[in-house]
Design a protein around this motif. Structure first.
Motif, PDB file in Angstrom:
ATOM      1  N   PRO A 140       0.811  -1.223   0.000  1.00 29.73           N
ATOM      2  CA  PRO A 140       0.000   0.000   0.000  1.00 29.73           C
ATOM      3  C   PRO A 140       0.844   1.273   0.000  1.00 29.73           C
ATOM      4  O   PRO A 140       0.475   2.284  -0.590  1.00 29.73           O
ATOM      5  N   ARG A 141       1.997   1.228   0.678  1.00 31.85           N
ATOM      6  CA  ARG A 141       2.814   2.435   0.770  1.00 31.85           C
ATOM      7  C   ARG A 141       3.607   2.688  -0.493  1.00 31.85           C
ATOM      8  O   ARG A 141       3.685   3.817  -0.989  1.00 31.85           O
ATOM      9  N   GLY A 142       4.244   1.646  -1.035  1.00 33.88           N
ATOM     10  CA  GLY A 142       5.145   1.845  -2.153  1.00 33.88           C
ATOM     11  C   GLY A 142       6.383   2.600  -1.709  1.00 33.88           C
ATOM     12  O   GLY A 142       6.711   2.691  -0.516  1.00 33.88           O
ATOM     13  N   THR A 143       7.075   3.217  -2.658  1.00 37.91           N
ATOM     14  CA  THR A 143       8.281   3.993  -2.345  1.00 37.91           C
ATOM     15  C   THR A 143       8.227   5.413  -2.885  1.00 37.91           C
ATOM     16  O   THR A 143       9.034   6.256  -2.494  1.00 37.91           O
ATOM     17  N   ALA A 144       7.263   5.697  -3.756  1.00 36.41           N
ATOM     18  CA  ALA A 144       7.205   7.026  -4.371  1.00 36.41           C
ATOM     19  C   ALA A 144       6.916   8.120  -3.351  1.00 36.41           C
ATOM     20  O   ALA A 144       7.244   9.293  -3.583  1.00 36.41           O
ATOM     21  N   PRO A 186      -2.926  10.570   2.471  1.00 34.13           N
ATOM     22  CA  PRO A 186      -2.033  10.837   3.604  1.00 34.13           C
ATOM     23  C   PRO A 186      -0.710  11.447   3.147  1.00 34.13           C
ATOM     24  O   PRO A 186      -0.192  11.129   2.065  1.00 34.13           O
ATOM     25  N   ARG A 187      -0.171  12.326   3.994  1.00 35.67           N
ATOM     26  CA  ARG A 187       1.099  12.978   3.694  1.00 35.67           C
ATOM     27  C   ARG A 187       2.222  12.307   4.483  1.00 35.67           C
ATOM     28  O   ARG A 187       2.001  11.648   5.495  1.00 35.67           O
ATOM     29  N   ALA A 188       3.445  12.542   4.011  1.00 34.47           N
ATOM     30  CA  ALA A 188       4.599  11.915   4.651  1.00 34.47           C
ATOM     31  C   ALA A 188       4.738  12.367   6.098  1.00 34.47           C
ATOM     32  O   ALA A 188       5.100  11.573   6.979  1.00 34.47           O
ATOM     33  N   GLU A 189       4.425  13.672   6.383  1.00 34.46           N
ATOM     34  CA  GLU A 189       4.579  14.170   7.749  1.00 34.46           C
ATOM     35  C   GLU A 189       3.521  13.618   8.690  1.00 34.46           C
ATOM     36  O   GLU A 189       3.624  13.796   9.910  1.00 34.46           O
ATOM     37  N   SER A 198       7.659  12.226  -3.385  1.00 38.13           N
ATOM     38  CA  SER A 198       6.535  13.153  -3.595  1.00 38.13           C
ATOM     39  C   SER A 198       6.001  13.755  -2.291  1.00 38.13           C
ATOM     40  O   SER A 198       5.389  14.823  -2.297  1.00 38.13           O
ATOM     41  N   GLY A 199       6.210  13.069  -1.184  1.00 28.81           N
ATOM     42  CA  GLY A 199       5.710  13.565   0.089  1.00 28.81           C
ATOM     43  C   GLY A 199       4.281  13.166   0.392  1.00 28.81           C
ATOM     44  O   GLY A 199       3.737  13.563   1.432  1.00 28.81           O
ATOM     45  N   SER A 200       3.654  12.371  -0.476  1.00 24.24           N
ATOM     46  CA  SER A 200       2.288  11.907  -0.215  1.00 24.24           C
ATOM     47  C   SER A 200       2.147  10.461  -0.652  1.00 24.24           C
ATOM     48  O   SER A 200       2.819  10.018  -1.603  1.00 24.24           O
ATOM     49  N   PHE A 201       1.281   9.753   0.027  1.00 21.61           N
ATOM     50  CA  PHE A 201       1.056   8.341  -0.273  1.00 21.61           C
ATOM     51  C   PHE A 201      -0.025   8.252  -1.351  1.00 21.61           C
ATOM     52  O   PHE A 201      -1.224   8.159  -1.049  1.00 21.61           O
ATOM     53  N   GLU A 202       0.406   8.229  -2.590  1.00 21.72           N
ATOM     54  CA  GLU A 202      -0.537   8.309  -3.707  1.00 21.72           C
ATOM     55  C   GLU A 202      -1.304   7.017  -3.916  1.00 21.72           C
ATOM     56  O   GLU A 202      -2.327   7.009  -4.605  1.00 21.72           O
ATOM     57  N   ARG A 203      -0.819   5.902  -3.362  1.00 24.55           N
ATOM     58  CA  ARG A 203      -1.537   4.640  -3.497  1.00 24.55           C
ATOM     59  C   ARG A 203      -2.701   4.534  -2.507  1.00 24.55           C
ATOM     60  O   ARG A 203      -3.577   3.701  -2.681  1.00 24.55           O
ATOM     61  N   ILE A 204      -2.677   5.349  -1.462  1.00 22.85           N
ATOM     62  CA  ILE A 204      -3.673   5.262  -0.395  1.00 22.85           C
ATOM     63  C   ILE A 204      -4.581   6.488  -0.458  1.00 22.85           C
ATOM     64  O   ILE A 204      -4.107   7.616  -0.606  1.00 22.85           O
TER      65      ILE A 204
END
Length: 717
Positions: free
Chosen positions: A313-317, A338-341, A321-327
């Motif tokens: 679900p998280r991936g590595t991108a 969701p954002r990385a922070e 990018s600073g955001s979890f684009e898969r979720i």
């Protein structure tokens, strides 16, 4: 005691000179007076001129500018206003550095607030991020008592009195009346009540919509009970989704690197909110749970995403990018990535019986745009490149709803404003109900009362005095044609009982009058419950005792002057559909606001107008009631539906005896002895004469005829 009366014959030359101007002059006098004293509606209180039905989208809500925003938040420099289109409509206000000062909302746009006049009422209300009211500004209204006779400063003082009010406080504390309100504002209970209700409802809705206070019971963040993995699943603490390799291979067909088929797990997903210790502490252990929820800000929540299988679900991108684009978290029209922070990595689960987990992530969900107590969906997007250079993708979702066991009991629905006002005004309500009950007994027992002239007079004078000093000047129980106009307007714009129930005294009187019209006609109010009518009659009674000559208006002129009040009633009612402000100006022909509601605390010309009417009433009893009262005219129309006829007449009335005609309080008896129900105020004076053996000519003649003949003088015994 001398009671002299100017006869119709001697008065006729006087009325010939007045006839050409009285009907026009008296009608125009109040209108001209109010027009001179009342300027065009200022920007803070625009009056609506459109007629017909008022739809919620037909009138644009007032919008704040930089100067209004600065005034609402007490800033010396203009603030930046940003329109917020999502959620509850409103505006964000920021200072010169970009820091959030708070939010501004329109009561018309948020709550559809309508005044007692039946027209939109718009107040801009500002709230701080701490869920306190920063200020309020009345922008539009058509309230009669606020349109004429009350200064802008008084109104501004009233609406600004809400500044600093904590929207999370108990509602009974919010509704406590201020002790320092101007008297004219304090007596405008209906209008100020709907303004207060609009401000409080809109401010609270805005605070909830912006995540400043909880809308319902929220999440239980205190309760804890030990539980294993299966127990949490049985509680519904986690939503699940399972996708096999076979399903993924079909959905991602065409990928340059095909997904191998098989029964194995492509993705096993478990997700849910972990704010409740029963969930979070059991899943993560005390230390990691404290770390996860300790970083949450006000209104924020923690979402856990647990997965196993070949799909990440998280991936590595997200690291770039600073955001979890898969979720994605989807709730209504909101889609949150969701954002990385906001990410917290969890290495392992602490709960017993947990399956193998490849990834465990906790995400901090924002306070704005996400309501944890409402259902939402967590979606995982699995994408693969195709040989043609495109992309093929599938979305795997798990639907989650917070279990009832993890919810706080929602607070009880706030009691309707009118309930609280009725409870706060229980003394006034009981007093009004007692008066209405006493009047009911008087009217039903009138047959016995009118046979005792002294009892009738004492009851009459006593009740009128109570009406004036208690019901009128004491608790402001004066009805008005404006209320009739407001009722008609509400039927067209959307009738709401709450608007009329907000003033218990007025509501009780109107309810009684509505029923009384069917039993007794308009006199049930005009003759007994109208404070201004009582004032006129008491003054005229005093004038008679002082020997002031009464003027008997010739019947022909008397009947023609009735046209004035009916014309006024129709004009006010019709004008209200075109311009509420103009209708309220014309309604100033009613002296009730000046004499009763505001107790003569008004500009000099208004007071002089009332004194002129009362002065005329010293010579012509109930002068205003007879010829000028639009409310009386309005009540006379439905009074035609009166079921019973309580007033007795004899065939000889008007032919052999005309004592009742000149004695009638409002001249409702014509020369033929007939009582005009449209004009009768039910004073019962004619019934006293009807039963008086020493006054009624018919009864005296009957008594003489029934008396034994005395022996002739000098006749032999």
């Amino acid at each position: 005691m001398c009671h002299s009366t100017l006869s119709p014959e001697s008065a006729r030359p006087l009325f010939r000179r007045l006839h050409g101007s009285l009907a026009r002059g008296l009608t125009i006098a109040a209108l001209a007076l109010a027009s001179v004293l009342s300027p065009a509606p200022p920007a803070r209180a625009e009056s609506f001129s459109s007629g017909g039905v008022v739809a919620s989208d037909a009138i644009e809500a007032a919008a704040p500018d930089a100067a209004i925003g600065a005034d609402l938040f007490g800033q010396s420099a203009p603030v930046r206003i940003e329109r917020l289109a999502d959620g509850v409509p409103g505006w964000a206000a920021r200072d010169g550095t970009g820091a959030l000062l708070g939010y501004i909302g329109s009561t018309w746009e948020i709550a559809g607030s309508v005044g007692y006049s039946g027209r939109p009422l718009d107040v801009l209300v500002a709230i701080t991020p701490q869920a306190k009211i920063a200020g309020a500004k009345l922008m539009r209204h058509s309230e009669p008592v606020l349109t004429l006779g009350i200064s802008d400063a008084d109104i501004a003082r009233f609406v600004n009195g809400f500044a600093g009010l904590d929207l999370a406080a108990a509602r009974e504390d919010i509704l406590k009346p201020a002790d320092d309100l101007p008297d004219v504002i304090a007596r405008a209970t209906v209008s100020t009540g709907v303004i207060r209700d609009g401000i409080l409802r809109s401010a609270r809705t805005l605070a909830i919509g912006r995540g400043l206070i909880a809308a319902g019971g929220g999440i239980d963040r205190l309760s804890y009970a030990p539980a294993d993995w299966d127990a949490l699943l049985a509680m519904g603490a986690l939503a699940q989704a399972h996708v096999t390799m076979d399903t993924a291979a079909t959905a991602l067909a065409g990928a340059s690197v095909p997904v191998p088929s098989g029964p194995g797990a492509f993705l096993d997903l478990w997700t849910g909110l972990i704010d409740t210790p029963t969930v979070g502490q059991n899943l993560l252990g005390q230390q990691m749970f404290t770390q996860a929820v300790g970083a949450l800000g006000p209104g924020e929540t923690a979402l856990i995403v647990i997965s196993a299988g070949v799909q990440s679900p998280r991936g590595t991108a997200w690291k770039r990018s600073g955001s979890f684009e898969r979720i994605a978290v989807v709730q209504g029209a909101q889609r949150i990535m969701p954002r990385a922070e906001d990410f917290l990595l969890i290495k392992k689960l602490a709960i017993a019986g947990a399956p193998f987990a490849k990834e465990i992530s906790v995400f901090r969900m924002p306070a704005q745009g996400f309501e944890p107590t409402l259902p939402f969906r967590v979606e995982i997007t699995a994408a693969r490149d195709t040989a043609a250079g495109g992309t093929v993708a599938m979305v795997i979702g798990a639907d989650y709803a917070l279990p009832d066991a993890f919810r706080l009991a929602p607070p009880p629905e706030p009691e309707a404003l009118w309930h609280e006002i009725w409870r706060a005004k229980r003394v006034q309500t009981v007093f009004t109900a007692a008066m209405l009950g006493a009047l009911t007994l008087i009217l039903f027992a009138q047959e016995g009362i009118v046979r005792r002239p002294k009892l009738w007079r004492r009851l009459r004078i006593g009740f009128l005095a109570t009406t004036l000093f208690g019901l009128g000047w004491g608790i402001n129980g004066q009805l008005s044609v404006v209320q009739v106009m407001a009722f008609v307007q509400s039927l067209l714009t959307g009738f709401r009982w709450e608007t009329f129930l907000i003033e218990p005294v007025i509501f009780l009187i109107w309810s009684f009058v509505a029923l009384g019209l069917l039993f007794w006609g308009r006199g049930v109010y005009c003759g007994w419950l109208c404070p201004f009518g009582a004032l006129q009659e008491l003054l005229n009674t005093a004038a008679r005792r002082l020997g002031i000559r009464q003027i008997a208006v010739p019947q022909a002129l008397h009947e023609r002057l009735w046209v004035i009040k009916y014309t006024l009633f129709v004009a006010i009612l019709a004008l209200g559909f075109y311009s509420m402000h103009d209708a309220l100006v014309l309604a100033e022909v009613e002296p009730f606001k000046t004499a009763i509601s505001l107790r003569f605390l008004r500009a000099g010309p208004f007071v002089l107008f009332v004194l002129a009417l009362l002065g005329a009433g010293l010579f012509i009893e109930r002068f205003y009631c007879r010829y000028l009262c639009p409310l009386g005219a309005g009540l006379a129309i439905p009074a035609k539906l009166k079921i019973f006829d309580w007033l007795k007449r004899r065939p000889q009335c008007g032919r052999e005896c005309r004592l009742c005609e000149p004695s009638c309080t409002v001249g409702a008896i014509d020369p033929l002895g007939r009582i005009n129900p449209n004009e009768c105020v039910l004073c019962l004076r004619c019934q006293v004469i009807y039963h008086d053996p020493t006054g009624c000519t018919v009864l005296k003649r009957r008594a003489r005829a029934a008396a034994p003949t005395s022996p002739a003088a000098g006749a032999p015994k």
